[in-house]
Design a protein around this motif. Structure first.
Motif, mmCIF file in Angstrom:
data_model
loop_
_atom_site.group_PDB
_atom_site.id
_atom_site.type_symbol
_atom_site.label_atom_id
_atom_site.label_comp_id
_atom_site.label_asym_id
_atom_site.label_seq_id
_atom_site.Cartn_x
_atom_site.Cartn_y
_atom_site.Cartn_z
ATOM 1 N N ILE A 144 23.136 63.347 100.637
ATOM 2 C CA ILE A 144 23.640 62.082 101.192
ATOM 3 C C ILE A 144 24.974 61.780 100.508
ATOM 4 O O ILE A 144 25.048 61.770 99.279
ATOM 5 N N PRO A 145 26.031 61.516 101.280
ATOM 6 C CA PRO A 145 27.333 61.262 100.646
ATOM 7 C C PRO A 145 27.402 59.857 100.048
ATOM 8 O O PRO A 145 26.585 58.992 100.363
ATOM 9 N N GLY A 146 28.380 59.640 99.195
ATOM 10 C CA GLY A 146 28.626 58.290 98.669
ATOM 11 C C GLY A 146 27.612 57.815 97.655
ATOM 12 O O GLY A 146 27.441 56.611 97.466
ATOM 13 N N LEU A 147 26.912 58.761 96.994
ATOM 14 C CA LEU A 147 25.981 58.354 95.931
ATOM 15 C C LEU A 147 26.291 59.189 94.698
ATOM 16 O O LEU A 147 26.458 60.399 94.803
ATOM 17 N N ALA A 148 26.353 58.545 93.537
ATOM 18 C CA ALA A 148 26.593 59.302 92.302
ATOM 19 C C ALA A 148 25.393 60.200 92.051
ATOM 20 O O ALA A 148 24.258 59.801 92.294
ATOM 21 N N SER A 149 25.642 61.426 91.578
ATOM 22 C CA SER A 149 24.514 62.314 91.335
ATOM 23 C C SER A 149 23.786 61.838 90.084
ATOM 24 O O SER A 149 24.317 61.063 89.297
ATOM 25 N N GLY A 150 22.563 62.332 89.923
ATOM 26 C CA GLY A 150 21.795 61.925 88.744
ATOM 27 C C GLY A 150 20.630 61.053 89.145
ATOM 28 O O GLY A 150 20.446 60.742 90.320
ATOM 29 N N PRO A 151 19.816 60.671 88.148
ATOM 30 C CA PRO A 151 18.629 59.868 88.468
ATOM 31 C C PRO A 151 19.057 58.480 88.947
ATOM 32 O O PRO A 151 20.200 58.084 88.738
ATOM 33 N N PRO A 152 18.141 57.744 89.597
ATOM 34 C CA PRO A 152 18.504 56.408 90.100
ATOM 35 C C PRO A 152 19.106 55.541 89.003
ATOM 36 O O PRO A 152 18.604 55.509 87.877
ATOM 37 N N ASP A 153 20.186 54.854 89.353
ATOM 38 C CA ASP A 153 20.878 53.979 88.403
ATOM 39 C C ASP A 153 20.205 52.610 88.442
ATOM 40 O O ASP A 153 20.311 51.881 89.430
ATOM 41 N N LEU A 154 19.485 52.277 87.375
ATOM 42 C CA LEU A 154 18.677 51.040 87.382
ATOM 43 C C LEU A 154 19.539 49.784 87.354
ATOM 44 O O LEU A 154 19.032 48.674 87.484
ATOM 45 N N ARG A 155 20.863 49.955 87.183
ATOM 46 C CA ARG A 155 21.732 48.763 87.197
ATOM 47 C C ARG A 155 22.031 48.333 88.627
ATOM 48 O O ARG A 155 22.602 47.280 88.850
ATOM 49 N N CYS A 156 21.685 49.190 89.590
ATOM 50 C CA CYS A 156 22.010 48.895 90.994
ATOM 51 C C CYS A 156 20.802 48.286 91.708
ATOM 52 O O CYS A 156 19.713 48.235 91.170
ATOM 53 N N CYS A 157 21.036 47.864 92.956
ATOM 54 C CA CYS A 157 19.941 47.251 93.714
ATOM 55 C C CYS A 157 18.908 48.328 94.084
ATOM 56 O O CYS A 157 19.211 49.516 94.096
ATOM 57 N N LEU A 158 17.705 47.869 94.405
ATOM 58 C CA LEU A 158 16.585 48.794 94.612
ATOM 59 C C LEU A 158 16.875 49.764 95.763
ATOM 60 O O LEU A 158 16.547 50.948 95.686
ATOM 61 N N LEU A 159 17.502 49.267 96.815
ATOM 62 C CA LEU A 159 17.772 50.133 97.968
ATOM 63 C C LEU A 159 18.673 51.294 97.542
ATOM 64 O O LEU A 159 18.475 52.443 97.951
ATOM 65 N N HIS A 160 19.666 51.000 96.718
ATOM 66 C CA HIS A 160 20.583 52.042 96.232
ATOM 67 C C HIS A 160 19.796 53.059 95.395
ATOM 68 O O HIS A 160 20.004 54.268 95.521
ATOM 69 N N GLN A 161 18.885 52.550 94.569
ATOM 70 C CA GLN A 161 18.066 53.449 93.744
ATOM 71 C C GLN A 161 17.215 54.368 94.629
ATOM 72 O O GLN A 161 17.071 55.555 94.353
ATOM 73 N N LYS A 162 16.668 53.789 95.713
ATOM 74 C CA LYS A 162 15.821 54.588 96.611
ATOM 75 C C LYS A 162 16.636 55.720 97.244
ATOM 76 O O LYS A 162 16.164 56.840 97.373
#
Length: 810
Positions: free
Chosen positions: A323-341
């Motif tokens: 999926i484009p436009g997402l930083a690689s790596g584990p979910p960033d807990l500083r972001c909203c839940l949808l972004h983490q998903k």
């Protein structure tokens, strides 16, 4: 308005007043009011001392909208043609739709006049506003002007209160398949297990999804579809730029790190707002949903785009497209839940892709957050961490299967494991383990050797711990908390938490046959292996090492795990992270989101975008008061948005604050346009004008330097002249004449004197103060002050007098 009397030491002052709705004709000018004043004083002296007069005339300017309001309504049709219209996807609109400044009030004041110097009666008046020594200006702001950005965010916020699900909004018929209903895409798998009356030919989930998609198109005519195809395609291309090329780029998941925004505080606002980075897919999605809600089909449009988005996510998962436009790596807990998903889904796609392709994973697919497995290393020991990270780079996933329980191992290997694994675990004797082949080695660990057989210590290839989103972490911590404090509960809790530790122990044993727990601890948690210099029998200084006190506690978790661990390399262990299951969970989570849930998830992103937009616009105007308000909005928002479910009232406050700032900026622009600050050639004049405009915004009334002859004064005069020309002239050509020509026509002093009557409209308000000092009630009384104030407007005539008398002999 006041009435009554004041008794002083030998003085009495009477306060009297008259208040009428209609102004008597004889009192509309100075001479009539002077008559009243003199008769009220009733002074016995024959040559009356001169009366001092202060006059203030107020002129109101209303007719300027057609000339000066620059805001164009956004061109919605231009979007579809792919041109850059008033709006683009991913850009928020800004500005007021109407002029936020409704009126300009000019007060011309003559503070010191004496009776006899000027003539002002019903036939002729000397009071020319241009000649007034003092000018001051007020602006009247439009009440709650309609602001685009404010409306945009408010409309999006309204979705949060809706109760309908996506299916209800788009109509059930969308998912009907040959007369039978599929409740939800995510339940498509259950069809495989139900006794099917008709043989089903194509069993993959994606086929079902895509047939559902076709049905939507079939059931809905082109007119019925909430979003027309052009708009939908434009948005999907904006969200997924990699879809334009034949094959999505491998690196599409990585956010461009050279982005100049990345380092700035604006970019990092998402940490405070718990939204998402401003170049991420989640952020773009929030803006697109906002735009669709406002311009292209409202709630139905939002539901339609979300449905397309979920289908795209499933398509990418099944076809291994990141999926484009997402930083690689584990979910960033500083972001909203949808972004983490979405990040979680990307992790799953990365793992699946790596497994399916059977290739070595790239560095970019790794998890930089995973530094060290035990959290308590000291500085010099961190060498191990870096080595370990390298370990995660070169893993081979070749023989991993899709099922978490299956292993493909040759018989002799299994026999060896059975024969030696347990013993070597307990005794760790070199003889028993000599027959074991080392497996899953990454590279040697510096100069360290195994304590018992002197072999070099190898770092094993290990599994990474499973990435987690905040709701999963919360769920896990609840489960752990429910286990209670009993011994059994504590033991179970420790087992659950040590899955990762056990996996690493197994990898270590496979890479280092004949190793002991001490060897593992030296690599994994160096602080738990204490080395001391002691003198042996021969008198030499030698290093003697032992486990730390916490490692020696009876029935210690580490010792237990070490005993149960078998030497199995990472690639043959049970997966710590089951990407298939996790991806299905995420896809199900996305599919069941109602538009209201979606709006709640994305509202922080929308507020984040709105604050950035306001900041960007403010930078162009540079209004100090707005800077302060923006800072307040940011601190307020970061407090409110950090909680999982902020109260609606608090969210409304934030949106209201943003709208206020937008209105202030729009007012500043409106005034700048009217006073033409951009057109000034001379730097000094430009500075003065800008200062004047900013004062008008912040102060109730502003003095015009130089009155009618000052730079601002001339512009105000020009505004009135143009407004007068428009009202007087019925000739359209004259009405449309450019302001510059108008000025030329009244620029000469002689002409202006002849036209002075028509340069300004009749004053909307006249205020006069008449003062004098006379003896009352007798010629030999003390001379005392007398004062009368009068105000005349269209529907108000008020006189208020304070008349003093000497009470010494009366």
């Amino acid at each position: 308005m006041y009435v009554g009397e004041c008794q002083g030491h030998g003085v009495r002052t009477d306060f009297e007043m008259v208040h009428l709705r209609k102004v008597p004709n004889q009192y509309t000018h100075l001479s009539g009011l002077l008559d009243i004043f003199k008769s009220k004083i009733g002074c016995p002296l024959t040559p009356l001392p001169p009366v001092s007069i202060a006059i203030r005339l107020t002129y109101v300017l209303q007719d300027w909208q057609q000339y000066f309001w620059p805001q164009q309504p956004p061109d919605i049709d231009a979007l579809v043609g792919g041109e850059v219209g008033g709006l683009e996807f991913g850009k928020l609109p800004f500005g007021a739709c109407e002029d936020p400044i409704s009126e300009l009030h000019l007060a011309t004041t003559w503070p010191h006049l004496t009776e006899g110097i000027i003539v002002d009666n019903d036939v002729y008046s000397d009071l020319d506003p241009i000649q007034a020594p003092h000018w001051s200006v007020r602006v009247r702001k439009a009440d709650n002007p309609q602001c685009l950005l404010g409306d945009f965010v408010t409309e999006f916020f309204k979705i949060c209160r809706r109760k309908e699900s996506t299916d209800e909004i788009l109509g059930r018929s969308t998912f009907e398949e040959e007369g039978r209903e599929i409740a939800d895409i995510t339940h498509a798998l259950s069809k495989l297990t139900e006794p099917a009356p008709v043989p089903i030919h194509k069993l993959s989930v994606s086929n079902m999804v895509h047939t559902a998609k076709k049905k939507i198109r079939k059931h809905r005519g082109v007119e019925e579809s909430p979003l027309n195809n052009d708009v939908l395609n434009t948005i999907l291309l904006f969200l997924f730029p990699d879809a334009a090329s034949e094959k999505p780029l491998d690196g599409s998941s990585a956010v461009d790190n050279n982005n100049p925004l990345s380092e700035s505080e604006e970019y990092n606002l998402y940490n405070q707002f718990k939204s998402a980075p401003s170049d991420s897919l989640t952020y773009k999605l929030a803006l697109c949903l906002c735009m669709i809600n406002f311009y292209h089909g409202g709630l139905k449009g939002v539901a339609h785009l979300w449905q397309e988005f979920v289908l795209e996510m499933r398509f990418r998962w099944e076809n291994n497209f990141l999926i484009p436009g997402l930083a690689s790596g584990p979910p960033d807990l500083r972001c909203c839940l949808l972004h983490q998903k979405l990040q979680m889904l990307n992790c799953c796609i990365e793992r699946k892709k790596a497994r399916d392709e059977g290739r070595k994973t790239n560095t970019s697919d790794m998890f930089p957050g995973d530094v060290g497995k035990a959290g308590d290393q000291l500085g010099p020991d961190n060498l191990k961490d870096t080595d370990k990270e390298k370990g995660e780079v070169g893993k081979s996933w070749d023989s991993w299967s899709d099922s978490e329980e299956e292993f493909f191992e040759c018989l002799s290997d299994t026999e060896e494991l059975k024969g030696n694994g347990q013993e070597s675990g307990k005794k760790g004797g070199p003889k028993e383990t000599a027959s074991l082949k080392p497996e899953g080695r990454l590279h040697q660990h510096g100069k360290l050797t195994l304590l018992h057989n002197g072999e070099p210590l190898y770092i094993p290839v290990t599994q990474e711990p499973a990435p987690m989103t905040e709701d999963l972490l919360e769920e896990q911590s609840e489960v752990l908390a429910k286990l209670g404090t009993s011994a059994e509960g504590a033991h179970l809790r420790a087992r659950m938490q040590s899955a990762c530790l056990l996996s690493d122990m197994e990898s270590f044993k496979a890479a280092n046959p004949g190793c002991f727990l001490e060897d593992f601890v030296r690599w994994y948690s160096p602080r738990d292996y204490i080395e001391e210099e002691v003198i042996d029998e021969k008198g030499n200084m030698v290093l003697k090492g032992e486990l730390s006190a916490r490692m020696k506690i009876p029935s210690n978790m580490w010792v237990e795990a070490w005993e149960t661990a078998k030497p199995i390399p990472a690639r043959r262990q049970r997966r710590l992270f089951d990407d298939t299951r996790e991806a299905e969970k995420v896809l199900h989570y996305l599919a069941v989101q109602k538009p209201a849930d979606l709006a709640r998830h994305l509202l922080p992103c929308v507020i984040h975008a709105a604050v950035l937009k306001v900041k960007e616009e403010e930078n162009l105007e540079n209004i100090s008061s707005v800077k302060k308000i923006i800072k307040q909005i940011i601190t307020h928002s970061s407090k409110v948005l950090h909680f999982p479910n902020p109260e609606d009232k608090k969210l409304e406050e934030i949106i209201h604050q943003i709208t206020n700032v937008e209105a202030i900026i729009a007012r500043a622009r409106s005034l700048k346009a009217k006073f033409g600050t951009e057109k000034c050639e001379q730097e000094e004049e430009k500075e003065d004008l800008e200062k004047f405009v900013s004062c008008l915004l912040e102060q109730p009334e502003v003095l015009v330097v130089g009155a009618g002859r000052g730079h601002a004064g001339k512009i105000i005069h020009k505004l009135f002249v143009n407004a007068q020309r428009l009202t007087e002239s019925s000739d359209e050509a004259a009405a449309m004449a450019p302001p510059e020509e108008e000025l030329k026509r009244v620029s000469s002093p002689e002409e202006r004197r002849q036209n002075s009557v028509s340069d300004f409209p009749p004053p909307a308000g006249r205020e006069l103060i008449l003062r004098t000092t006379v003896p009352r009630p007798a010629p030999y009384s003390r001379a005392l002050p007398q004062r009368m104030y009068s105000v005349l407007t269209k529907e108000d005539f008020r006189l208020a007098g304070a008349f003093s008398s000497d009470t010494s002999f009366f």
